[in-house]
Design an enzyme around this catalytic site. Structure first.
Site, PDB file in Angstrom:
ATOM      1  N   HIS A   1       0.858  -1.188   0.000  1.00 50.63           N
ATOM      2  CA  HIS A   1       0.000   0.000   0.000  1.00 50.63           C
ATOM      3  C   HIS A   1       0.893   1.237   0.000  1.00 50.63           C
ATOM      4  O   HIS A   1       1.716   1.405   0.888  1.00 50.63           O
ATOM      5  CB  HIS A   1      -0.900   0.014   1.236  1.00 50.63           C
ATOM      6  CG  HIS A   1      -2.087  -0.887   1.109  1.00 50.63           C
ATOM      7  ND1 HIS A   1      -3.311  -0.587   1.631  1.00 50.63           N
ATOM      8  CD2 HIS A   1      -2.233  -2.077   0.478  1.00 50.63           C
ATOM      9  CE1 HIS A   1      -4.170  -1.554   1.338  1.00 50.63           C
ATOM     10  NE2 HIS A   1      -3.534  -2.479   0.648  1.00 50.63           N
TER      11      HIS A   1
ATOM     12  N   TYR B   1      -9.394   5.697   7.158  1.00 56.69           N
ATOM     13  CA  TYR B   1      -9.528   6.093   8.566  1.00 56.69           C
ATOM     14  C   TYR B   1     -10.532   7.242   8.619  1.00 56.69           C
ATOM     15  O   TYR B   1     -10.372   8.228   7.900  1.00 56.69           O
ATOM     16  CB  TYR B   1      -8.194   6.610   9.112  1.00 56.69           C
ATOM     17  CG  TYR B   1      -7.150   5.549   9.352  1.00 56.69           C
ATOM     18  CD1 TYR B   1      -7.035   4.925  10.593  1.00 56.69           C
ATOM     19  CD2 TYR B   1      -6.242   5.183   8.350  1.00 56.69           C
ATOM     20  CE1 TYR B   1      -6.056   3.967  10.827  1.00 56.69           C
ATOM     21  CE2 TYR B   1      -5.262   4.225   8.581  1.00 56.69           C
ATOM     22  CZ  TYR B   1      -5.173   3.622   9.822  1.00 56.69           C
ATOM     23  OH  TYR B   1      -4.204   2.682  10.051  1.00 56.69           O
TER      24      TYR B   1
ATOM     25  N   PRO C   1      -4.487   0.899  18.663  1.00 55.98           N
ATOM     26  CA  PRO C   1      -4.171   0.369  17.333  1.00 55.98           C
ATOM     27  C   PRO C   1      -4.280   1.369  16.172  1.00 55.98           C
ATOM     28  O   PRO C   1      -3.936   1.036  15.040  1.00 55.98           O
ATOM     29  CB  PRO C   1      -5.193  -0.767  17.154  1.00 55.98           C
ATOM     30  CG  PRO C   1      -6.279  -0.494  18.134  1.00 55.98           C
ATOM     31  CD  PRO C   1      -5.693   0.290  19.252  1.00 55.98           C
TER      32      PRO C   1
HETATM   33  P1  RFL Z   1       1.418 -11.219  21.954  1.00 58.77           P
HETATM   34  O1  RFL Z   1       0.970 -11.302  20.548  1.00 58.77           O
HETATM   35  O2  RFL Z   1       0.436 -10.842  22.997  1.00 58.77           O
HETATM   36  O3  RFL Z   1       2.093 -12.612  22.310  1.00 58.77           O
HETATM   37  C1  RFL Z   1       2.459 -12.946  23.629  1.00 58.77           C
HETATM   38  C2  RFL Z   1       2.377 -14.452  23.788  1.00 58.77           C
HETATM   39  O4  RFL Z   1       2.782 -14.802  25.105  1.00 58.77           O
HETATM   40  C3  RFL Z   1       1.900 -15.800  25.623  1.00 58.77           C
HETATM   41  N1  RFL Z   1       1.947 -15.726  27.088  1.00 58.77           N
HETATM   42  C4  RFL Z   1       2.655 -16.585  27.863  1.00 58.77           C
HETATM   43  N2  RFL Z   1       3.411 -17.634  27.540  1.00 58.77           N
HETATM   44  C5  RFL Z   1       3.999 -18.300  28.550  1.00 58.77           C
HETATM   45  N3  RFL Z   1       3.847 -17.961  29.862  1.00 58.77           N
HETATM   46  C6  RFL Z   1       3.097 -16.910  30.220  1.00 58.77           C
HETATM   47  N4  RFL Z   1       2.965 -16.581  31.499  1.00 58.77           N
HETATM   48  C7  RFL Z   1       2.469 -16.171  29.204  1.00 58.77           C
HETATM   49  N5  RFL Z   1       1.669 -15.089  29.179  1.00 58.77           N
HETATM   50  C8  RFL Z   1       1.356 -14.828  27.904  1.00 58.77           C
HETATM   51  C9  RFL Z   1       0.555 -15.436  25.018  1.00 58.77           C
HETATM   52  O5  RFL Z   1      -0.327 -16.554  24.992  1.00 58.77           O
HETATM   53  C10 RFL Z   1       0.954 -14.968  23.632  1.00 58.77           C
HETATM   54  O6  RFL Z   1       0.933 -16.017  22.677  1.00 58.77           O
HETATM   55  O7  RFL Z   1       2.640 -10.183  22.113  1.00 58.77           O
HETATM   56  P2  RFL Z   1       3.849  -9.863  21.080  1.00 58.77           P
HETATM   57  O8  RFL Z   1       4.471 -11.124  20.551  1.00 58.77           O
HETATM   58  O9  RFL Z   1       4.691  -8.864  21.772  1.00 58.77           O
HETATM   59  O10 RFL Z   1       3.119  -9.175  19.819  1.00 58.77           O
HETATM   60  C11 RFL Z   1       2.492  -7.929  19.933  1.00 58.77           C
HETATM   61  C12 RFL Z   1       1.326  -7.820  18.950  1.00 58.77           C
HETATM   62  O11 RFL Z   1       0.508  -8.964  19.103  1.00 58.77           O
HETATM   63  C13 RFL Z   1       0.486  -6.548  19.151  1.00 58.77           C
HETATM   64  O12 RFL Z   1       1.311  -5.454  19.430  1.00 58.77           O
HETATM   65  C14 RFL Z   1      -0.373  -6.199  17.904  1.00 58.77           C
HETATM   66  O13 RFL Z   1      -1.325  -7.188  17.655  1.00 58.77           O
HETATM   67  C15 RFL Z   1      -1.083  -4.850  18.073  1.00 58.77           C
HETATM   68  N6  RFL Z   1      -1.965  -4.505  16.945  1.00 58.77           N
HETATM   69  C16 RFL Z   1      -1.441  -3.987  15.775  1.00 58.77           C
HETATM   70  N7  RFL Z   1      -0.108  -3.847  15.616  1.00 58.77           N
HETATM   71  C17 RFL Z   1       0.410  -3.380  14.435  1.00 58.77           C
HETATM   72  O14 RFL Z   1       1.634  -3.230  14.337  1.00 58.77           O
HETATM   73  N8  RFL Z   1      -0.401  -3.082  13.348  1.00 58.77           N
HETATM   74  C18 RFL Z   1      -1.738  -3.219  13.409  1.00 58.77           C
HETATM   75  O15 RFL Z   1      -2.413  -3.011  12.385  1.00 58.77           O
HETATM   76  C19 RFL Z   1      -2.318  -3.659  14.660  1.00 58.77           C
HETATM   77  N9  RFL Z   1      -3.645  -3.807  14.777  1.00 58.77           N
HETATM   78  C20 RFL Z   1      -3.341  -4.669  17.058  1.00 58.77           C
HETATM   79  C21 RFL Z   1      -4.171  -4.301  15.944  1.00 58.77           C
HETATM   80  C22 RFL Z   1      -3.931  -5.183  18.218  1.00 58.77           C
HETATM   81  C23 RFL Z   1      -5.300  -5.307  18.294  1.00 58.77           C
HETATM   82  N10 RFL Z   1      -5.820  -5.840  19.496  1.00 58.77           N
HETATM   83  C24 RFL Z   1      -6.675  -6.968  19.536  1.00 58.77           C
HETATM   84  C25 RFL Z   1      -5.307  -5.380  20.770  1.00 58.77           C
HETATM   85  C26 RFL Z   1      -5.533  -4.419  16.011  1.00 58.77           C
HETATM   86  C27 RFL Z   1      -6.122  -4.900  17.190  1.00 58.77           C
HETATM   87  C28 RFL Z   1      -7.607  -4.974  17.238  1.00 58.77           C
HETATM   88  C1  PHB Z   2      -6.063  -4.063  10.644  1.00 57.95           C
HETATM   89  O1  PHB Z   2      -6.158  -4.301   9.430  1.00 57.95           O
HETATM   90  O2  PHB Z   2      -6.344  -4.901  11.507  1.00 57.95           O
HETATM   91  C2  PHB Z   2      -5.608  -2.709  11.083  1.00 57.95           C
HETATM   92  C3  PHB Z   2      -5.152  -1.820  10.133  1.00 57.95           C
HETATM   93  C4  PHB Z   2      -4.738  -0.551  10.530  1.00 57.95           C
HETATM   94  C5  PHB Z   2      -4.788  -0.208  11.879  1.00 57.95           C
HETATM   95  C6  PHB Z   2      -5.230  -1.110  12.822  1.00 57.95           C
HETATM   96  C7  PHB Z   2      -5.648  -2.379  12.425  1.00 57.95           C
HETATM   97  O3  PHB Z   2      -4.402   1.039  12.245  1.00 57.95           O
END
Ligand code: RFL
Ligand code: PHB
Length: 389
Positions: free
Chosen positions: A72, A200, A292
């Protein structure tokens, strides 16, 4: 069991670190609380910065994202009756890649499995011991049996609700937090995206985002109340509300269908400092959370992995502790910039419960400035595509 780096958490941070270390001959064990299916069932990020793509290439896991990801070069921003496009490529020379976090994680699991990487699932009661000594060890239980891993270092990649952060003594840790008075209701539907680029929207009725995963998989979000539950929202109610928030010409062409996932995420900004205590290093959501809106969570987790991976290489390949000593300060400098951008972009686009007419006019003035001013657009675009590591 003995390893060089014990990694707590088998999400994207932990798996990427483990795979990168493996490529350099550094041994690690990943401990994951859930099953692989559970981790792959979480629908999260969708926008990848080039820094993460470079790391995926270095880790040897970029084949599929390069084939199936969507480049993109810009994004659309709408407010009131206005919609404008920001051309990231023209403004910064770079774009972003749309490819789901679920797929990144799937590719990483495949690579770790192909290399016979050690991952323990369903672990319970993980305890990080003697992290402030030269001989840390991790104890845990799996299937009712107690286990122990002796290691050189521990990487805390266990997300916001993990155990690693709280292993750092309270009198060493400083925490900074902002909780937003709303959440995001997100859905996934097997329908073509309303637009080929993300939209957005700051609307009178609250924020909305149109995103996607592929030509027949759309991801949409609307700002919702923190007291809502996904069950309060029927598919019909969701589509109706989304259509009322996005520009009318987009609403008219929006193709709706049954949703295949529906969830609510609260919005939070959070940072813990320092990100290192002795031989324990925090990475990703274990150390910081962003709302996010700026798509920065996974990408900031990736920049932590980059700094930690290079610090550990420095230690094992050059016998130098300079990298590990500098890790926390280096990682935090970039984390705070992502925090600022995510807070700013969230503040610009959401409706706040006690927002006054003045506050709203300020948002509109800022959006108009962004629409018409190249310097403002460049600053936004540089942050969106990702600041350099
Ligand atoms: P995670 O993905 O939470 O993984 C952590 C893992 O650790 C496990 N865990 C344990 N394991 C062993 N012992 C324990 N005591 C433990 N406690 C926990 C968990 O089960 C899990 O598998 O963290 P990590 O790896 O640091 O990754 C971070 C990302 O997942 C997170 O920052 C993103 O998903 C945030 N996010 C977005 N980030 C972007 O860069 N671009 C995006 O477009 C974006 N969109 C989003 C998002 C997060 C969202 N939510 C649901 C909060 C959109 C949404 C809706
Ligand atoms: C997504 O596609 O899940 C998404 C994209 C952009 C954002 C957050 C989430 O800023």
């Amino acid at each position: 069991m003995k390893t060089q780096v014990a990694i707590i958490g088998g999400g994207p941070s932990g798996l990427l670190l483990s795979q990168l270390l493996h490529k350099r001959g550094i041994d690690s064990v990943v401990l994951e609380r859930k099953t692989k299916e559970y981790v792959l069932g979480r629908i999260r990020a969708g926008v990848l910065e080039r820094g993460l793509l470079d790391l995926m290439r270095e880790a040897g896991v970029a084949e599929r994202v390069e084939k199936e990801g969507y480049s993109h070069d810009g994004t659309l921003i709408s407010y009131g009756q206005e919609m404008f496009r920001m051309d990231f490529k023209e403004l910064t020379g770079h774009g972003v890649m749309v490819y789901g976090q679920t797929e990144v994680t799937r590719d990483l699991y495949a690579a770790r499995e192909a290399a016979n990487g050690k991952i323990e699932f369903n672990v319970e009661n993980v305890v990080i011991n003697e992290a402030d000594s030269k001989a840390p060890y991790v104890t845990y239980e799996v299937g009712g049996k107690s286990r122990r891993i002796d290691c050189d270092f521990v990487a805390g990649c266990d997300g916001f609700h993990g155990v690693s952060r709280n292993t750092i003594p309270g009198d060493v840790r400083r925490e900074y937090e902002k909780v937003y008075p709303f959440g995001w209701l997100g859905i996934l539907s097997e329908t073509p995206p309303v637009n080929h680029e993300l939209i957005y929207t700051n609307s009178e009725r609250g924020f909305a985002l149109c995103s996607m995963r592929n030509e027949n998989l759309s991801r949409y979000y609307i700002q919702c109340s923190l007291s809502d539950s996904p069950n309060d929202w029927t598919d019909t109610a969701f589509w109706k509300e989304l259509k009322r928030r996005i520009p009318p010409e987009q609403a008219e062409t929006l193709i709706t269908g049954p949703t295949i996932e529906k969830s609510i995420a609260p919005l939070r900004s959070f940072v813990t400092e320092p990100m290192r205590w002795g031989r324990l290093f925090l990475c990703g959501d274990a150390a910081h959370i962003v709302p996010p809106t700026g798509a920065k969570g996974l990408n900031t987790a990736a920049s932590d992995v980059h700094y930690l991976y290079n610090a550990l290489r420095d230690y094992y390949e050059n016998d130098s502790e300079a990298g590990i000593d500098g890790y926390s300060a280096k990682a935090l400098a970039r984390v705070w910039k992502a925090e600022r951008f995510s807070w700013w972009f969230s503040s610009l686009l959401h409706r706040y419960p006690r927002q006054t007419a003045f506050d709203h006019r300020i948002q509109i003035a800022e959006l108009e400035f962004l629409r018409s001013n190249t310097a403002a657009q460049t600053a936004m675009a540089e942050n969106y595509v990702g600041l350099p590591y």
